[in-house]
Scaffold this motif. Structure first.
Motif, short mmCIF file in Angstrom:
data_model
loop_
_atom_site.label_atom_id
_atom_site.label_comp_id
_atom_site.label_asym_id
_atom_site.label_seq_id
_atom_site.Cartn_x
_atom_site.Cartn_y
_atom_site.Cartn_z
N ALA A 9 0.81 -1.20 0.00
CA ALA A 9 0.00 0.00 0.00
C ALA A 9 0.85 1.25 0.00
CB ALA A 9 -0.94 0.01 1.20
N VAL A 136 -7.79 4.78 1.73
CA VAL A 136 -7.03 4.47 2.94
C VAL A 136 -7.43 5.49 4.00
CG1 VAL A 136 -4.78 3.98 3.92
CG2 VAL A 136 -5.16 3.68 1.47
N THR A 139 -4.45 5.18 8.52
CA THR A 139 -3.20 4.97 7.80
C THR A 139 -2.03 4.74 8.73
OG1 THR A 139 -4.05 6.53 6.15
CG2 THR A 139 -1.74 5.92 5.98
N ALA A 140 -1.24 3.72 8.45
CA ALA A 140 -0.02 3.48 9.21
C ALA A 140 0.92 4.67 9.07
CB ALA A 140 0.66 2.21 8.72
N ARG A 151 -0.44 5.11 13.86
CA ARG A 151 -1.52 5.18 12.86
C ARG A 151 -2.29 6.47 13.05
NH1 ARG A 151 -3.49 5.81 16.95
NH2 ARG A 151 -4.87 4.54 18.23
N ASP A 176 -10.43 1.76 4.13
CA ASP A 176 -9.35 0.81 4.39
C ASP A 176 -8.65 1.14 5.70
OD1 ASP A 176 -8.17 -1.42 2.53
OD2 ASP A 176 -6.45 -0.56 3.59
N GLN A 178 -5.33 0.48 8.28
CA GLN A 178 -3.98 0.04 8.60
C GLN A 178 -3.76 0.34 10.08
OE1 GLN A 178 -1.55 2.35 5.95
NE2 GLN A 178 -2.34 1.38 4.10
N ASP A 205 -5.85 -4.25 6.15
CA ASP A 205 -4.54 -4.50 5.56
C ASP A 205 -3.56 -5.08 6.58
OD1 ASP A 205 -2.25 -4.51 4.07
OD2 ASP A 205 -2.50 -2.47 3.29
N GLU A 207 -0.62 -6.04 6.21
CA GLU A 207 0.76 -5.60 5.99
C GLU A 207 1.23 -4.64 7.08
OE1 GLU A 207 3.47 -3.20 2.68
OE2 GLU A 207 1.38 -3.69 2.25
N PHE A 208 0.30 -3.82 7.56
CA PHE A 208 0.64 -2.80 8.55
C PHE A 208 0.07 -3.11 9.93
CE2 PHE A 208 0.50 -0.88 4.34
CZ PHE A 208 1.81 -0.41 4.24
N PRO A 217 5.46 0.13 11.77
CA PRO A 217 5.20 -0.20 10.37
C PRO A 217 6.40 0.14 9.48
CG PRO A 217 3.34 0.97 11.33
CD PRO A 217 4.45 1.05 12.33
N HIS A 253 -6.21 -7.56 2.27
CA HIS A 253 -5.01 -7.53 1.44
C HIS A 253 -4.09 -8.71 1.77
CE1 HIS A 253 -5.69 -3.26 0.18
NE2 HIS A 253 -6.32 -3.22 1.35
#
Length: 340
Positions: A9, A136, A139-140, A151, A176, A178, A205, A207-208, A217, A253
Motif C-alpha cells: 500500500a 485508505v 493509515t499506518a 496510525r 481501508d 492500517q 490490511d 501488511e501494517f 510499520p 489484502h
C-alpha cells in the motif's frame, strides 16, 4: 520480496496526515427491621439487563435467518458479489503518493476511471461493473503519535468528501484500515457511523498490523490471524443486522504466506462478502504466481487482484496487465479489481 514491493500500500506517505453486571445474591432475612425494610425496597429496583448477551443472541438469530435466506436464494438481497465485478481506484484524495485516487486532479482521475470501467465491461460483458473508491482511511505512520500506535485516521471532512465523490459518480466506497501497533478491536468502531451507509464497505490490511511483530510499520510485513478476520466479519455483520442493510464487502489484502494465518478457520457469514485480495506488484509472471500461491490455493470466498500504475510496468518490458489478460490468465477470475 523477490518480485513485489514489501509495502503493497506504500509507506511513502506515512507522514500524513458494559461490562457485564451481575445481580446481587439473596441475603439472610434475619437482620433488623430497618435492614429488612431496605432489602424489601431493593427488590423494587429495575433488573439489570445484560445487553451484551442480548445483542449476542440477536446476532445469532440474524445469522441463522441470513443463512436460511442465502441457502434458499443464493445470496441475501442487495449482495454485490458474485453478480458484479468491483473495479476500484485506490488511495487517498488528500495524498498524491498513496495511489491513483489522489495522484491526479479529481476530474482527470475520474475520466481515467471511467475509461478503465469501460475496458473491464468490454472484456467481460457478462458481469456488470460496480465502480468503487477504495480510500485508505486509517493509515499506518512512521511516527508513533501521542499514544504510540503508529496510525492516523482521516478527518471527518475527508471521509465525508470521499463518500460524496462516490455518490456523485455511482460508486461504492471502501474505507481501508492500517492499524499499526493498534488492533481492529480499537480501530474499526471509529468507522461505524459511515458504515451504516449502504454504499460504504471496508478493507483491512495485515501488511501494517504490527502488534504481534512489536515493531513500527515498515520494519517488517505485518500479519492477521483468522481470528482477526473473523472479528472484522462479525463487526460488519452486526452493523448489517442492526441497520437492515444489504451485505457488506470486506477486502483483505495479501501478498505473502504469513500475512494471513489459519485461513481455514475464517468463518463466513452471508451478511459479509470476503474478498482475499492479491496486492503485490511486479512483472505479470510473478504476480500470477503470487495469486496462485496465496489466493487460489488458499481459498476463502471471493478473490481480488491489484494493478499498479507506477510499479507494474517497471522495468521495461514489464507492463500493466490488461483486463483481458487478467481474465484469461487468472483462476478463479477475480471479482474485485483494484488500481493503485
Amino acid at each position: 520480496m523477490r518480485h513485489f514491493s514489501v509495502f503493497g500500500a506504500g509507506l511513502t506517505t506515512l507522514g500524513l496526515a458494559l461490562s457485564l453486571t451481575t445481580l446481587p445474591g439473596c441475603g439472610s432475612r434475619s437482620g433488623t427491621e430497618s435492614e429488612n425494610t431496605a432489602a424489601a425496597a431493593d427488590t423494587t429496583k429495575p433488573v439489570v439487563v445484560d445487553t451484551v448477551a442480548l445483542k449476542r443472541q440477536a446476532m445469532m438469530r440474524d445469522s441463522l435467518k441470513a443463512d436460511s435466506i442465502a441457502k434458499k436464494n443464493g445470496q441475501l438481497p442487495g449482495a454485490i458479489l458474485p453478480g458484479h465485478r468491483i473495479v476500484a481506484f485506490y488511495g487517498n484524495i488528500r495524498a498524491k503518493g498513496m495511489g491513483i485516487l489522489g495522484r491526479e486532479p479529481k476530474e482527470q482521475m475520474l475520466a481515467k476511471f471511467r475509461k478503465v470501467q469501460k475496458e473491464w465491461q468490454e472484456a467481460d460483458p457478462s458481469l456488470p461493473v460496480q465502480p468503487a473508491l477504495h480510500s485508505v482511511t486509517i493509515t499506518a505512520q512512521a511516527a508513533a503519535g501521542k499514544d504510540g500506535k503508529y496510525r492516523l485516521m482521516n478527518s471527518k471532512a475527508t471521509i465525508d468528501e470521499t463518500i460524496q465523490w462516490a455518490k456523485d459518480n455511482n460508486c461504492i466506497v471502501f474505507l481501508d484500515v492500517q492499524v499499526g501497533l493498534s488492533d481492529l478491536e480499537h480501530e474499526l468502531h471509529k468507522l461505524e457511523p459511515w458504515l451504516k451507509d449502504p454504499i460504504v464497505h471496508m478493507g483491512i490490511d495485515p501488511e501494517f498490523a504490527m502488534k504481534t511483530k512489536g515493531v513500527r510499520p515498515g520494519k517488517k510485513i505485518g500479519t492477521y490471524d483468522a481470528k482477526d478476520v473473523n472479528y472484522a466479519i462479525n463487526f460488519l455483520a452486526r452493523i448489517v443486522s442492526e441497520n437492515k442493510l444489504p451485505p457488506k464487502v470486506l477486502t483483505v489484502h495479501r501478498f505473502t504466506e504469513g500475512m494471513i494465518t489459519n485461513y481455514k478457520k475464517i468463518k463466513l457469514d452471508p451478511r459479509v462478502q470476503v474478498v482475499m485480495h492479491m496486492d503485490g506488484w511486479g512483472n505479470p509472471v510473478l504476480k500470477k504466481d503470487s495469486y496462485r500461491d496465496y489466493i487460489q490455493t488458499q481459498p476463502v470466498q471471493y478473490t481480488g487482484f491489484k494493478l499498479f500504475y507506477e510499479y507494474d510496468a517497471r522495468p521495461a518490458p514489464h507492463h500493466i496487465m490488461t483486463p483481458k489478460e487478467v481474465l484469461a490468465e487468472l483462476t478463479p477470475k477475480p471479482l474485485y479489481i483494484q488500481y493503485q
